[in-house]
Structure formats: C-alpha cells, structure tokens
Design a protein around this motif. Structure first.
Motif, PDB file in Angstrom:
ATOM      1  N   ALA A 154      41.381  47.163  43.281  1.00  0.00           N
ATOM      2  CA  ALA A 154      40.123  47.889  43.176  1.00  0.00           C
ATOM      3  C   ALA A 154      40.198  49.030  42.165  1.00  0.00           C
ATOM      4  O   ALA A 154      39.171  49.521  41.691  1.00  0.00           O
ATOM      5  N   LEU A 158      44.394  42.924  39.936  1.00  0.00           N
ATOM      6  CA  LEU A 158      43.047  42.456  39.630  1.00  0.00           C
ATOM      7  C   LEU A 158      43.106  41.106  38.924  1.00  0.00           C
ATOM      8  O   LEU A 158      42.280  40.219  39.171  1.00  0.00           O
ATOM      9  N   ASP A 163      41.277  41.071  52.700  1.00  0.00           N
ATOM     10  CA  ASP A 163      41.937  42.347  52.953  1.00  0.00           C
ATOM     11  C   ASP A 163      42.638  42.180  54.290  1.00  0.00           C
ATOM     12  O   ASP A 163      42.010  42.248  55.340  1.00  0.00           O
ATOM     13  N   ARG A 221      37.622  44.360  49.580  1.00  0.00           N
ATOM     14  CA  ARG A 221      37.117  45.193  48.485  1.00  0.00           C
ATOM     15  C   ARG A 221      37.828  44.830  47.188  1.00  0.00           C
ATOM     16  O   ARG A 221      39.059  44.756  47.143  1.00  0.00           O
ATOM     17  N   VAL A 222      37.048  44.626  46.145  1.00  0.00           N
ATOM     18  CA  VAL A 222      37.600  44.292  44.832  1.00  0.00           C
ATOM     19  C   VAL A 222      36.950  45.154  43.760  1.00  0.00           C
ATOM     20  O   VAL A 222      35.871  45.723  43.957  1.00  0.00           O
ATOM     21  N   ALA A 223      37.604  45.239  42.622  1.00  0.00           N
ATOM     22  CA  ALA A 223      37.029  45.944  41.475  1.00  0.00           C
ATOM     23  C   ALA A 223      35.786  45.206  40.993  1.00  0.00           C
ATOM     24  O   ALA A 223      35.639  43.994  41.181  1.00  0.00           O
ATOM     25  N   ARG A 224      34.884  45.938  40.341  1.00  0.00           N
ATOM     26  CA  ARG A 224      33.661  45.325  39.826  1.00  0.00           C
ATOM     27  C   ARG A 224      33.970  44.169  38.883  1.00  0.00           C
ATOM     28  O   ARG A 224      33.276  43.149  38.877  1.00  0.00           O
TER      29      ARG A 224
END
Length: 290
Positions: free
Chosen positions: A152, A180, A255, A262-265
């Motif tokens: 993230a 990522l 998770d 939750r992940v980065a955009r």
C-alpha cells in the motif's frame, strides 16, 4: 463484500512447490501442508536449512538463489523433471535488503529476488500447472504470491524498476514497490488465466517474528509492535493452497485471512500490470505461454 479463507482440507494427491521454504513462513507452511498429505517440493537458498526442512517432512530439497536468473532456470528444469503434476506454486521467497546492490544479472537485488525471479519461475512452470488443471478438481490448481501490507506504500515506476532514483531509505521504498509488483503480477496473471482452471492469489502474512527482515529497521520495528509466529504467518498460505474452495475471484489480495485487502491505488491499474508483465518478460528473457 469481505470474505474469509476457509479451513484447509486434506490434500493427499497434491504436489505443492514452496519457495523460501527453508525458514520462517515457508518452513511453517511446508510442515503444515505435509501434515495435510501434500507432496511438498522444498525450495530454499541456504543448502543446510533447506535440506533440514526437507528431511524433516520426508521431501526433496531444491537449492536455488533467486539473485541468479540462471539458478531459477535450473530450478525450473529440475522441478519439471521430478514433478509430473504441480497443483500449487507458492512464490514465497523474498526479503528486504538494506543496501542498494545489483545482482549478477545486473538488476536491483530487491526487484529481482521479490518479483523478477518469481515471475520467471512461474512462467517456466506454467505449462505444467495448466496440464495439471486439466484433470484436477476445478479451482484447486493455484499460484500464490506472498506479498505484504507494505504494498500500500509502494509505487511502481516502469522506467526505474531497479530503484536507481530517489533515496534508498534502508531498502523500504524498493521493498514496498516489489510487494506492489507482486499484487500487479497476480492480477495480470489472473486475467491471462481466465478459462484455464488455474487461479492466482496474493496475500499479506502479517508481521512475522522471523529473520526475514535482514536487518531492515522498518521490518524489525513492525515485528516488535505486532509480531506473530511463523506458524500464524503461514496460515493464509496454507489455506490458499489447501482450502477446497477460495471464496474470492482469482486475482484477489488477502490481508491475512480476509479479502479484499488494502492495496495501493496503482494495484487497480490494468494497463500498468500489463506493462509490468511485458517489462518482466524482457528482463527475464522469457515469453509467457498465456
């Protein structure tokens, strides 16, 4: 909608390849899956520890250093010779590196160890996984990536995959980017595997109390604040490998035991995932069968 991984089932007829199986999460997963009846291929970099784990569970050790793409190719050849079927490939090997170091192949050690070498191994083993899926129960042939919640905080820059630009920050930026990349790889792999009965997932094991951090200050801090045991960290891997069904579409990121995590955009950027795939093929010198 949030979903949770079910308990693992018996996998007596399954062959499971686990990289990074000589210690930590990989070792704990190898032990657990062996107890569930799986034939486990124990892959590790350290010969002594890898052989010890293999001996403990009655398996064969496979020695490979992921900082060497040639070693990854040799590993794939050995696995394909020995294993007529592969039901699960668990790309668990990886780590953090406190200094900016090139591999013998000329790539950043974090990028190569955590993304490029697993990408190469997956590509080389993919025909065997696809063959196995033709006769296996639908949905039980899987490719699993050990990622991290650190994804993230990552940013993938296609013209700087070797992390030459910007501060090193004790390896934090490179590590987050590589985690990522694990998620992007999983999502593009899932897209390419539609209709094949092979699925792909990534997961965050949690902050595990192990030697994984390699002296990284940020990993050691996380372990002190919220450390769990390697056995607890291995639980998502074991369930993803051995659950009868995974209650989330292929390409999902867990998770620990729940998805979506939750992940980065950037993880939702399909074009970026496709371009990372193309760049990885070029750097690894391989063409994907899908």
């Amino acid at each position: 909608m949030t979903v949770f991984l079910p308990e693992p089932a018996r996998v007596d007829d399954h062959t499971i390849v686990i990289t990074g199986a000589s210690s930590g999460v990989g070792r704990a997963a190898a032990r657990a899956l062996s107890r569930l009846g799986a034939t486990v291929a124990v892959v590790g970099r350290n010969p002594e520890r890898t052989r010890a784990v293999a001996s403990e569970i009655g398996a064969k050790p496979y020695i490979a250093d992921f900082t060497d793409l040639g070693a990854v190719r040799s590993l794939a050849d050995e696995l394909l010779t020995d294993l007529p079927k592969i039901h699960v490939l668990a790309n668990n090997a990886g780590g953090t590196f406190t200094t900016r170091t090139p591999t013998k192949d000329g790539y950043d050690v974090t990028f190569q160890s955590n993304h490029l070498s697993p990408f190469l191994l997956t590509t080389l083993l993919l025909p065997r996984l696809l063959e196995t899926a033709q006769d296996a129960t639908p949905g039980t042939v899987r490719i699993i990536q050990t990622s991290s919640g650190a994804n993230a905080f990552g940013k993938v820059v296609l013209d700087d995959l070797d992390n030459h630009r910007g501060p090193w920050v004790n390896g934090f930026r490179a590590y987050c980017a590589s985690k990522l990349e694990n998620v992007l790889f999983t999502r593009e792999l899932a897209r390419r595997l539609r209709g094949t009965n092979v699925s792909a997932y990534a997961f965050h094991p949690g902050f595990v109390a192990s030697a994984f951090g390699g002296g990284s200050a940020f990993v050691e801090l996380g372990q002190k604040l919220a450390a769990i045991t390697p056995e607890e960290g291995a639980e998502p891997l074991v369930r993803l490998a051995a659950a009868t069904t995974v209650p989330a579409p292929s390409g999902n990121y867990f998770d620990r035991l729940k998805a979506p995590g939750r992940v980065a955009r950037q993880a939702n950027d399909g074009r970026l995932a496709a371009e990372l795939w193309a760049g990885s093929e070029l750097r690894a010198g391989v063409r994907s069968p899908v």
